[in-house]
Design a protein around this motif. Structure first.
Motif, PDB file in Angstrom:
ATOM      1  N   ALA A 153      -4.627   6.084   8.170  1.00  0.00           N
ATOM      2  CA  ALA A 153      -3.905   5.620   6.733  1.00  0.00           C
ATOM      3  C   ALA A 153      -3.222   6.602   6.049  1.00  0.00           C
ATOM      4  O   ALA A 153      -1.868   6.057   5.315  1.00  0.00           O
ATOM      5  CB  ALA A 153      -5.140   4.984   6.006  1.00  0.00           C
ATOM      6  N   LEU A 162      -6.021   8.758  -0.536  1.00  0.00           N
ATOM      7  CA  LEU A 162      -4.727   8.075  -0.420  1.00  0.00           C
ATOM      8  C   LEU A 162      -3.665   8.407  -1.562  1.00  0.00           C
ATOM      9  O   LEU A 162      -2.602   8.003  -1.645  1.00  0.00           O
ATOM     10  CB  LEU A 162      -4.844   6.812   0.245  1.00  0.00           C
ATOM     11  CG  LEU A 162      -5.979   6.457   1.302  1.00  0.00           C
ATOM     12  CD1 LEU A 162      -5.763   5.077   1.748  1.00  0.00           C
ATOM     13  CD2 LEU A 162      -5.120   7.106   2.366  1.00  0.00           C
ATOM     14  N   ALA A 192       0.947  -1.198  -0.050  1.00  0.00           N
ATOM     15  CA  ALA A 192       0.200  -0.211  -0.095  1.00  0.00           C
ATOM     16  C   ALA A 192       0.874   1.126  -0.097  1.00  0.00           C
ATOM     17  O   ALA A 192       0.658   2.362  -0.765  1.00  0.00           O
ATOM     18  CB  ALA A 192      -0.724   0.059   1.131  1.00  0.00           C
ATOM     19  N   ARG A 193       1.911   1.274   0.863  1.00  0.00           N
ATOM     20  CA  ARG A 193       2.788   2.362   1.030  1.00  0.00           C
ATOM     21  C   ARG A 193       3.720   2.373  -0.409  1.00  0.00           C
ATOM     22  O   ARG A 193       3.976   3.437  -0.608  1.00  0.00           O
ATOM     23  CB  ARG A 193       3.875   2.345   1.959  1.00  0.00           C
ATOM     24  CG  ARG A 193       2.924   2.301   3.275  1.00  0.00           C
ATOM     25  CD  ARG A 193       3.890   2.654   4.654  1.00  0.00           C
ATOM     26  NE  ARG A 193       5.031   1.507   4.936  1.00  0.00           N
ATOM     27  CZ  ARG A 193       4.958   0.541   5.476  1.00  0.00           C
ATOM     28  NH1 ARG A 193       3.385   0.246   6.080  1.00  0.00           N
ATOM     29  NH2 ARG A 193       5.597  -0.348   5.701  1.00  0.00           N
ATOM     30  N   ALA A 207       0.331   6.812   7.429  1.00  0.00           N
ATOM     31  CA  ALA A 207       1.185   5.551   6.947  1.00  0.00           C
ATOM     32  C   ALA A 207       1.601   5.699   5.633  1.00  0.00           C
ATOM     33  O   ALA A 207       2.768   5.552   5.207  1.00  0.00           O
ATOM     34  CB  ALA A 207       0.461   4.297   7.362  1.00  0.00           C
ATOM     35  N   ILE A 208       0.759   6.092   4.748  1.00  0.00           N
ATOM     36  CA  ILE A 208       1.185   6.132   3.257  1.00  0.00           C
ATOM     37  C   ILE A 208       2.130   7.309   2.864  1.00  0.00           C
ATOM     38  O   ILE A 208       2.954   7.034   2.408  1.00  0.00           O
ATOM     39  CB  ILE A 208      -0.151   6.605   2.659  1.00  0.00           C
ATOM     40  CG1 ILE A 208      -1.299   5.271   2.583  1.00  0.00           C
ATOM     41  CG2 ILE A 208       0.343   6.802   1.148  1.00  0.00           C
ATOM     42  CD1 ILE A 208      -1.014   4.081   1.750  1.00  0.00           C
TER      43      ILE A 208
END
Lengths: 254, 409
Positions: free
Chosen positions: A108, A164, A82-83, A111-112
């Motif tokens: 989220a 995101l 995801a990152r 984190a990203i």
């Protein structure tokens, strides 16, 4: 320019009846800014492809590779993928009791990005995206997916997609269970995300309905664990008229 | 439906019925307790046989580890309590002849009776005045010698308050707390166990809730070696109402227990029991027993109890036993639920697929699970403090938990 390459991918899953091979050599290259539709009958392995790219522990890649800008994705953990810029909009998003949408989105995003978003612009972005997706403000304080209707869950997925900003998004049957109004709203959200960030999209669907609102550059027909035919948008029109029958004659997929 | 039909009454068991009264041959004189309310009670420790661990109230407790509290001599002297002077809250020590002592409940087991027999003075917290107020009463210096204690919280009619009983430091204590909630009073009692490692705390809380009064009772057990807090609430007045919350987090080797009892003993009373716990580390053990008795004279009762346990690692054990006993059919509702489970892998996958690391995803899930209780406490400073305490527990999870297997694909 980013590119996602799937090379000769073989995937199996453990079932009560033993190991079952589902993907049998998938080859697919998606460039940034392209929309690829993957269509196919039930049980052909479309969702397996989606979950394998995202890294769900249930699916085992036996051979082949998935490269994101040349980096092997299959050795990354779920959160690393995801990152790295991958996003999966799920067909059945799960409920997370006690965790509010606001808290979840901020966690989220942090984190990203590797750092907390600037509060003022972040709140503005969240509000704007929610308004665009016709999500009531009260959603922000509700627990993630708890008590959401099917349509609300899908909008919540697209909300995350918009906020995101991944490089590549896999949309797994995002159209299933949506009425025509919700389908339009969700499709607009996907088109808006693409216009804003130029991401590449892998759109997995059983029906051609969503392709009226999200226009694919390429259409791949998925049968029995591999791509049986590919072409442009005209292939979707043909499927609309003929269904999947002609692909199923020589396969054991019912 | 206001009066039970005669036919129903006639169908109920009578004392003449076979099996309920003792057999006439005299050989089988023992008659099991027929209802939760008929358990033997006494304030005198000599009336209870030595604890074996086979008794219903002790069978899930490590009784060998606190024989000093069930069978030994206890120090019943007053101890240091700290609190900030607050209008409408009086704190005193009173003698054993105070009329309020024994007005709410009596021990049903030996440790409680030992405390009752031993205490020299009782700590009394008296609440007056209709304005809301909050007070924290702290015990931090109980020491390591075995103690017996008695306390009373009296909320006078129409009074309102939140009382936080904060427990820290060392302790080996067995005690009884009587809670009197007067007519139309609105009382919150939070018993907060943040004892040092090694502490043993056995407590029985007896509450009586008067007409149209409300009691919110919260048990938060985080620290200590053996912590057993058993609240019994009698809904004594018509329209009385109670919420009983519990939050516990058991680490390796910790035993956290709560035996909850709600007795609906008046018309139109309402109760909700919600206990949630997390367990981590080898030997982490929790016990929840939830008894609800809806008495014959409690028509219109509305009752629900539930217990949820989240198992974070291997090697833990959670006992969860809901019991519901209904003596009248004329009720609004009664239900119970219990669930004990480990992490939902799909929840973790969902959070991780949004870039959140596995450790942080676990923390989010546990925090979310427990915050349902924290959010109901109603004291913002305490809620913030508990969230921080849970965070600290969760950080230690990362050290306790076996390393996650590396992904093979």
């Amino acid at each position: 320019m980013s590119v996602l390459e799937i090379k000769d991918l073989h995937v199996s899953v453990e079932t009560d009846q033993g190991t079952k091979q589902i993907l049998k050599g998938v080859n697919l290259t998606i460039n940034e800014g392209e929309i690829h539709a993957i269509m196919g009958p039930n049980g052909s392995g479309k969702s397996t492809l989606a979950y394998t790219i995202a890294g769900h522990p249930k699916y085992h890649a036996d051979s082949g590779s998935i490269l994101l800008d040349g980096e092997e994705v299959l050795t990354m953990t779920v959160d690393q993928r995801a990152r790295a810029g991958l996003f999966l909009a799920m067909q059945y998003p799960v409920e997370i009791p006690g965790v509010t949408v606001t808290n979840f989105l901020r966690t989220a995003k942090t984190a990203i990005d590797g750092e907390a978003p600037a509060i003022r612009s972040w709140i503005k972005d969240v509000r704007q995206s929610m308004t665009n997706l016709r999500m009531d403000k009260s959603f922000a304080e509700r627990n993630v997916n708890e008590g959401f209707s099917g349509g609300e869950k899908k909008r919540n997925e697209i909300l995350q997609l918009e906020l995101l900003k991944p490089k590549f998004a896999i949309l797994d049957e995002t159209d299933s269970g949506l009425d025509v109004d919700a389908l339009k709203i969700v499709s607009e959200g996907v088109n808006r995300a693409k216009a804003n960030t130029g991401l590449g999209i892998l759109l997995i669907t059983h029906y051609t309905r969503i392709l009226r609102y999200i226009e694919p550059d390429f259409v791949h027909v998925f049968v029995n664990g591999r791509i049986a035919e590919q072409g442009g948008p005209e292939l979707a029109d043909r499927l609309e008229d003929e269904g999947y029958d002609r692909f199923l004659v020589d396969s054991n997929v019912g | 439906m206001s009066a039970a039909p005669t036919s129903t009454t006639a169908a109920l068991p009578t004392s003449e019925q076979h099996g309920i009264k003792a057999h006439s041959d005299g050989r089988f004189g023992f008659v099991p307790v027929q209802t939760r309310n008929d358990r033997f009670k006494s304030v005198d420790v000599a009336d209870f046989a030595p604890v074996t661990g086979r008794e219903a109230v002790w069978k899930l407790s490590p009784v060998a580890k606190f024989t000093d509290l069930t069978a030994g001599e206890l120090d019943g002297a007053p101890y240091d309590v700290a609190s900030t002077p607050t209008d409408g809250v009086a704190i005193d020590w009173v003698g054993r002849d105070d009329a309020r002592i024994g007005s709410v409940g009596a021990p049903e087991e030996r440790a409680a009776a030992n405390a009752w027999t031993s205490f020299e003075k009782a700590l009394v917290i008296t609440i007056t005045g209709e304005e809301d107020k909050e007070i924290t009463v702290t015990r931090a210096q109980l020491g390591t010698g075995p103690r017996g204690a008695h306390a009373i919280i009296e909320a006078r009619p129409f009074s309102r308050a939140t009382i936080i009983l904060e427990n820290t430091g060392d302790a080996r204590i067995t005690e009884n707390l009587e809670i009197i909630v007067g007519e139309s009073a609105h009382l919150t009692v939070v018993s907060l166990q943040e004892w040092n490692t090694g502490a043993v705390h056995l407590a029985n809380h007896f509450a009586s809730v008067g007409r149209d009064a409300y009691l919110k009772h919260v048990v938060v057990s985080l620290g200590g070696s053996i912590v057993r807090v058993n609240p019994s609430v009698r809904l004594a007045g018509p329209g009385s109402d109670t919420d009983l919350f519990g939050l516990y987090f058991a680490d390796a080797g910790q035993h956290l227990e709560q035996q909850v009892y709600v007795h609906h003993d008046a018309a139109n009373s309402r109760s909700r029991v919600t206990y949630k716990g997390a367990l981590q580390g080898t030997g982490a053990r929790t016990v929840w027993i939830g008894d609800v008795l809806i008495g014959r004279n409690a028509p219109g009762t509305d009752s629900y109890e539930q217990n949820r346990n989240l198992v974070l690692t291997e090697g833990t054990r959670a006992d969860s036993i809901p019991n519901l006993e209904i003596e009248t059919g004329d009720i609004k509702g009664a239900g119970h639920a219990s669930a004990t489970g480990r992490f939902d892998d799909e929840q973790l996958f969902y959070l991780q697929s949004r870039g959140i690391t596995e450790d942080e995803a676990r923390r989010l899930v546990v925090r979310g699970f427990l915050s349902e209780i924290v959010q109901h406490i109603g004291s913002k400073p305490l809620e913030d403090r508990l969230q921080a305490a849970i965070e600290a527990e969760l950080r230690s999870t990362d050290e306790v938990r076996a390393p996650a297997p590396t992904e093979e694909n």
